[in-house]
Design an enzyme around this catalytic site. Structure first.
Site, PDB file in Angstrom:
ATOM      1  N   LYS A  49     -22.735 -12.728  -0.485  1.00 46.30           N
ATOM      2  CA  LYS A  49     -23.309 -12.453  -1.813  1.00 46.30           C
ATOM      3  C   LYS A  49     -22.342 -11.624  -2.674  1.00 46.30           C
ATOM      4  O   LYS A  49     -22.123 -11.941  -3.827  1.00 46.30           O
ATOM      5  CB  LYS A  49     -24.641 -11.680  -1.671  1.00 46.30           C
ATOM      6  CG  LYS A  49     -25.714 -12.417  -0.878  1.00 46.30           C
ATOM      7  CD  LYS A  49     -27.028 -11.665  -0.890  1.00 46.30           C
ATOM      8  CE  LYS A  49     -27.004 -10.329  -0.168  1.00 46.30           C
ATOM      9  NZ  LYS A  49     -26.820 -10.404   1.306  1.00 46.30           N
ATOM     10  N   ARG A  58     -35.325  -7.363  -2.387  1.00 51.58           N
ATOM     11  CA  ARG A  58     -35.344  -7.589  -0.943  1.00 51.58           C
ATOM     12  C   ARG A  58     -36.761  -7.603  -0.394  1.00 51.58           C
ATOM     13  O   ARG A  58     -36.946  -7.807   0.807  1.00 51.58           O
ATOM     14  CB  ARG A  58     -34.550  -6.499  -0.228  1.00 51.58           C
ATOM     15  CG  ARG A  58     -33.095  -6.870   0.094  1.00 51.58           C
ATOM     16  CD  ARG A  58     -32.465  -5.633   0.679  1.00 51.58           C
ATOM     17  NE  ARG A  58     -31.353  -5.835   1.550  1.00 51.58           N
ATOM     18  CZ  ARG A  58     -30.078  -5.711   1.194  1.00 51.58           C
ATOM     19  NH1 ARG A  58     -29.750  -5.485  -0.042  1.00 51.58           N
ATOM     20  NH2 ARG A  58     -29.126  -5.830   2.098  1.00 51.58           N
ATOM     21  N   ARG A  64     -15.265  -7.569   8.823  1.00 51.80           N
ATOM     22  CA  ARG A  64     -15.236  -7.234   7.395  1.00 51.80           C
ATOM     23  C   ARG A  64     -14.634  -5.855   7.095  1.00 51.80           C
ATOM     24  O   ARG A  64     -14.898  -4.892   7.788  1.00 51.80           O
ATOM     25  CB  ARG A  64     -16.669  -7.291   6.879  1.00 51.80           C
ATOM     26  CG  ARG A  64     -16.857  -6.842   5.451  1.00 51.80           C
ATOM     27  CD  ARG A  64     -18.104  -7.405   4.879  1.00 51.80           C
ATOM     28  NE  ARG A  64     -19.295  -6.674   5.274  1.00 51.80           N
ATOM     29  CZ  ARG A  64     -20.506  -6.960   4.787  1.00 51.80           C
ATOM     30  NH1 ARG A  64     -20.661  -7.957   3.949  1.00 51.80           N
ATOM     31  NH2 ARG A  64     -21.541  -6.261   5.162  1.00 51.80           N
ATOM     32  N   ARG A 106     -14.431   0.320   6.572  1.00 50.53           N
ATOM     33  CA  ARG A 106     -15.424  -0.497   7.301  1.00 50.53           C
ATOM     34  C   ARG A 106     -16.755   0.170   7.016  1.00 50.53           C
ATOM     35  O   ARG A 106     -16.854   1.413   7.032  1.00 50.53           O
ATOM     36  CB  ARG A 106     -15.162  -0.472   8.810  1.00 50.53           C
ATOM     37  CG  ARG A 106     -13.743  -0.891   9.181  1.00 50.53           C
ATOM     38  CD  ARG A 106     -13.673  -2.311   9.659  1.00 50.53           C
ATOM     39  NE  ARG A 106     -12.274  -2.699   9.849  1.00 50.53           N
ATOM     40  CZ  ARG A 106     -11.861  -3.943   9.946  1.00 50.53           C
ATOM     41  NH1 ARG A 106     -12.717  -4.943   9.884  1.00 50.53           N
ATOM     42  NH2 ARG A 106     -10.593  -4.237  10.104  1.00 50.53           N
ATOM     43  N   ARG A 115     -30.665  -5.090  10.419  1.00 46.87           N
ATOM     44  CA  ARG A 115     -30.554  -5.661   9.062  1.00 46.87           C
ATOM     45  C   ARG A 115     -31.038  -7.111   9.048  1.00 46.87           C
ATOM     46  O   ARG A 115     -31.693  -7.547   8.111  1.00 46.87           O
ATOM     47  CB  ARG A 115     -29.104  -5.559   8.570  1.00 46.87           C
ATOM     48  CG  ARG A 115     -28.748  -4.137   8.152  1.00 46.87           C
ATOM     49  CD  ARG A 115     -27.251  -3.908   8.162  1.00 46.87           C
ATOM     50  NE  ARG A 115     -26.544  -4.597   7.114  1.00 46.87           N
ATOM     51  CZ  ARG A 115     -25.230  -4.831   7.121  1.00 46.87           C
ATOM     52  NH1 ARG A 115     -24.482  -4.425   8.144  1.00 46.87           N
ATOM     53  NH2 ARG A 115     -24.667  -5.465   6.130  1.00 46.87           N
TER      54      ARG A 115
END
Ligand code: AMP
Length: 214
Positions: free
Chosen positions: A13, A87, A126, A159, A171
């Site tokens: 996203k 959300r 990531r 990170r 999550r």
């Protein structure tokens, strides 16, 4: 044009929102970025949410709706991209009300569809630039060899504290329990477009462009 980018953590996203900012002059509203800023700047709200975020749970609707309300008042000529918001169903209702109060509405909701297995891999690999937020990935877009961000030249790569295996499990659970019902909600409103999020970044960009231009 106002759009929502929906999808599980690691679906891309943020990366796709940044591209829309560059190509369409839209304004990205990422509640995750806003909360991380509040946390880093040590505000009392930031301190309250830090532990919740590190565990991978959702912070309260009241806090995130408050953050979005402030930003909507500032306006955006090219429209807003809501990234990581709403959300929950009550956040979605609140967003509808806030936009209606400004005489606006949502034009599209893009859901990025990605396999759970790929999410775990993407998140473990990531890193983000601490200065401009550019997203890197050890496998697909490694940090440049000179150690400098290719977008802004800074070298403070980070990170995320919640990119751990345990927080990611929470999550994902939060996503399926509280956020995925929004897919049905927006489908019923005739706003939903599904885009395959598994391809290369460019292919996903093209899929989103097709959905928005339809
Ligand atoms: P993100 O950067 O979108 O992955 O968000 C990181 C974390 O910030 C989430 O795991 C939540 O703890 C919190 N967060 C971000 N956006 C929201 C939201 N709309 N509602 C509740 N919590 C949020």
């Amino acid at each position: 044009m106002n759009i929502v980018l929906l999808g599980p953590p690691g679906a891309g996203k943020g990366t796709q929102a940044r591209h829309l900012v560059e190509t369409r002059g839209m304004v990205q509203l990422s509640t995750g970025d806003m909360l991380r800023e509040a946390k880093d700047s040590g505000t009392s709200m930031g301190r309250r949410v830090a532990e919740v975020m590190a565990r991978g749970e959702l912070v309260t609707d009241e806090i995130v709706i408050g953050l979005i309300r402030e930003k909507l008042e500032e306006g955006a000529r090219g429209g807003f991209i809501f990234d990581g918001f709403p959300r929950t169903l009550s956040q979605a209702d609140a967003l509808g009300d806030l936009l209606a109060a400004e005489g606006q509405g949502l034009d599209a909701v893009i859901v990025l569809e990605v396999d759970d297995e790929a999410l775990v891999q993407r998140i473990a690999a990531r890193a983000t630039c601490g200065t401009c937020g550019a997203v890197y990935n050890d496998l697909t877009r490694p940090i440049p060899e000179d150690g400098k961000c290719s977008e802004c030249g800074a070298s403070d790569f980070q990170r995320r504290a919640d990119d751990t295996e345990e927080a990611l499990r929470t999550r994902l659970l939060e996503y399926y329990k509280k956020t995925s019902p929004l897919i049905g909600y927006y489908h019923a409103k005739g706003l939903l477009a599904r885009v395959d999020g598994m391809g290369e970044v460019d292919a996903v960009q093209a899929g989103i462009a097709r959905a928005l231009d339809d």
